[in-house]
Design an enzyme around this catalytic site. Structure first.
Site, short mmCIF file in Angstrom:
data_model
loop_
_atom_site.label_atom_id
_atom_site.label_comp_id
_atom_site.label_asym_id
_atom_site.label_seq_id
_atom_site.Cartn_x
_atom_site.Cartn_y
_atom_site.Cartn_z
N ASP A 53 0.72 -1.12 0.12
CA ASP A 53 -0.05 0.05 0.12
C ASP A 53 0.69 1.30 0.09
O ASP A 53 1.95 1.21 0.10
CB ASP A 53 -0.79 0.02 1.18
CG ASP A 53 -2.01 -0.98 1.02
OD1 ASP A 53 -2.38 -1.38 0.06
OD2 ASP A 53 -2.58 -1.30 2.24
N LYS A 75 -3.23 3.81 -2.83
CA LYS A 75 -3.74 4.88 -3.22
C LYS A 75 -2.55 6.12 -3.88
O LYS A 75 -1.64 5.95 -3.02
CB LYS A 75 -4.54 5.84 -2.30
CG LYS A 75 -6.07 5.40 -2.51
CD LYS A 75 -6.77 6.10 -1.46
CE LYS A 75 -8.15 5.47 -1.23
NZ LYS A 75 -8.73 5.96 -0.23
N MET A 189 -8.16 8.55 9.39
CA MET A 189 -8.73 9.08 7.93
C MET A 189 -9.71 10.28 8.08
O MET A 189 -10.51 10.39 7.04
CB MET A 189 -9.66 7.69 7.37
CG MET A 189 -8.51 6.47 7.09
SD MET A 189 -9.62 5.20 6.40
CE MET A 189 -10.39 4.68 7.96
N1 SAH Z 1 -4.12 -0.08 9.22
C1 SAH Z 1 -3.63 1.18 9.68
C2 SAH Z 1 -4.63 2.14 9.22
C3 SAH Z 1 -5.11 2.13 7.88
S1 SAH Z 1 -6.36 3.57 7.60
C4 SAH Z 1 -3.38 1.34 10.95
O1 SAH Z 1 -3.29 0.32 11.53
O2 SAH Z 1 -2.60 2.25 11.31
C5 SAH Z 1 -5.40 4.81 6.88
C6 SAH Z 1 -5.25 5.74 8.02
O3 SAH Z 1 -4.42 5.27 9.07
C7 SAH Z 1 -4.66 7.19 7.47
O4 SAH Z 1 -5.57 8.02 7.05
C8 SAH Z 1 -4.38 7.82 8.94
O5 SAH Z 1 -5.62 8.32 9.72
C9 SAH Z 1 -3.81 6.48 9.54
N2 SAH Z 1 -2.39 6.36 9.54
C10 SAH Z 1 -1.44 5.55 8.94
N3 SAH Z 1 -0.43 5.61 9.24
C11 SAH Z 1 -0.03 6.92 9.47
C12 SAH Z 1 0.92 7.76 10.14
N4 SAH Z 1 2.22 7.31 9.91
N5 SAH Z 1 0.67 8.83 10.66
C13 SAH Z 1 -0.47 9.61 10.92
N6 SAH Z 1 -1.70 8.66 10.57
C14 SAH Z 1 -1.43 7.37 10.05
#
Ligand code: SAH
Length: 442
Positions: A53, A75, A189
């Site tokens: 991803d 994306k 998100m």
């Molecule tokens: N599975 C992921 C979440 C996926 S949804 C998890 O457990 O972290 C994608 C969202 O995750 C993004 O829109 C943001 O809100 C968050 N996200 C993922 N990595 C991030 C990061 N390094 N810093 C801030 N937000 C993050």
């Protein structure tokens, strides 16, 4: 870990004898390449195909062996490269072909990662799978902003929600009444709809002065934290230009971040760097810039093609030389590729002396079990041409690129050497796609 390097070969044999491969649904952690699990690293080391991803850094992908196929399915510039059904189908297809497939996802695969859907697709297709949990950004981004998501006497619960439904568009809408009562609320998100979410919380009775932190690119060297309150954060985040990915943390624990903030972003944070190097060779450089906080645009303008096939039965790659001269890592890789394709290895150089221009070239040789006999005092071809010993009457092979001119060959010939120059790789121009062009233009 060594055992796992071998397992790549093992996996191929397995694939031939047993038709069904295996899928690992793996959490890549929140961004800091140190925050992946040993299980994730091992799954990657054994991978033949990696579907990854947008939120996964090149440093993490680097755990996969070089020949593993890497497929970007996330994306880019807001556009989904591949729909969920297509991703599910691809997982199953690769596994059915007997491959070891890693589905690599940001954070934890089962926290808003649609990992559950992919596991279901595997189950339906009778494809065996393993789930490797990851460090979720919901908790880790907070931690890197100095915010413990629970804290004795301050908060004894954590609720993780998606902000995608904040505009209240029907099915699956967030219960903001319940959210307003969580000790700590983490919103994923939701940066575009932050204003709606905060309004919904206030309407549900949340105190407007409750502290809030927005953490962008949490745990990475380019992490940005914006602090405010339920009443002020939407405006502050907008003013700071915060865009996805952001974790928003709401609750009194956020105030602890004033005291506990410990993580300093890198010296290149906020800088954008374009790396034009060939794709295969860029990842190390990109990883290093990123580890210093830069945001990197990979825009390879050249690609390297080993002319291995053309050289398999080329006598020049095998016959006995007094010297073989390598001037680049590519020259080493392509030469040994041709040697290997012809069923030979470093031992066929046992009576040959080897010269290397540059430390990286010498290291590439060492990696193939060959210690260079000679390195010029400066890492240039001119210096090598002047300093190479025992040139008179010697048969010398130059393992170089199709773009290498004949100056080195001429200079060595002038010293009485019998020179053969072989282009073991080609350097080709690589066109930039429209999106890369736009990014570079910025
Ligand atoms: N599975 C992921 C979440 C996926 S949804 C998890 O457990 O972290 C994608 C969202 O995750 C993004 O829109 C943001 O809100 C968050 N996200 C993922 N990595 C991030 C990061 N390094 N810093 C801030 N937000 C993050």
């Amino acid at each position: 870990m060594n055992g796992h390097r071998f397992s790549v070969i093992g996996a191929k044999m397995e694939a031939m004898s047993n038709q069904t491969g295996h899928v690992w649904i793996v959490g890549a952690g929140p961004g800091d390449p140190g925050l992946i699990t040993l299980a994730a690293a091992r799954a990657l080391e054994g991978a033949e195909v990696v579907l990854y991803d947008a939120l996964v850094s090149p440093a993490i992908l680097g755990h996969a062996p070089a020949p593993a196929e890497r497929v970007f399915v996330g994306k880019r510039a807001g556009e989904q490269a591949m729909g969920q059904d297509a991703i599910n189908a691809l997982l199953v297809e690769h596994a059915r072909a007997g491959r070891r497939v890693v589905r690599l996802k940001g954070g934890d695969p089962f926290v808003f990662g649609r990992g559950g859907e992919e596991a279901l697709a595997c189950r339906e297709a009778d494809v065996p799978f393993t789930v490797v949990p990851g460090v979720t950004s919901a908790i880790a981004a907070a931690a890197y902003a100095g915010i413990p998501v629970t804290h004795r006497g301050v908060s004894n619960s954590l609720l993780i929600v998606t902000g995608n439904d904040a505009a209240g568009d029907g099915a699956g809408a967030i219960d903001w009444q319940a959210a307003s009562k969580a000790g700590t609320l983490a919103i994923l998100m939701g940066v575009a709809t932050l204003g709606d979410a905060m309004a919904a919380l206030i309407a549900a009775g949340k105190a407007p002065e409750t502290p809030v932190a927005c953490i962008r690119w949490g745990t990475r060297a380019d992490q940005v934290v914006v602090r405010g309150t339920v009443a002020t954060i939407a405006e502050l985040a907008r003013a700071a230009g915060l865009a996805s990915p952001v974790v928003t943390v709401v609750g009194d624990v956020v105030a602890l971040g004033d005291e506990l903030a410990w993580f300093a972003p890198g010296p290149l944070a906020g800088k954008r760097i374009v790396v034009t190097r060939a794709r295969d060779q860029a990842s190390d450089l990109v990883g290093r810039f990123e580890s210093l906080g830069a945001s990197v645009v990979e825009a390879p303008v050249i690609s390297v093609r080993h002319t291995t096939e053309d050289l398999v039965s080329d006598e020049r790659v095998s016959s006995r030389w007094d010297w073989i001269v390598f001037t680049s890592v590519n020259g080493v890789a392509a030469f040994f590729g041709a040697l290997g394709a012809g069923g030979r290895d470093a031992r066929s150089l046992s009576t040959t002396k080897v010269a290397a221009v540059g430390e990286a070239t010498a290291a590439a040789l060492t990696g193939r079990g060959v210690l260079a006999d000679f390195a010029p005092t400066r890492a240039t071809s001119e210096c090598l041409a002047a300093e190479l010993p025992r040139v008179q009457g010697a048969r010398i092979l130059l393992s170089v690129s199709s773009l290498t001119d004949d100056r080195l060959a001429m200079a060595l010939r002038a010293r009485g050497g019998l020179i053969e120059q072989v282009a073991v790789y080609e350097t080709l121009p690589e066109p930039l796609d429209a999106e890369r062009r736009r990014e570079v233009g910025e």
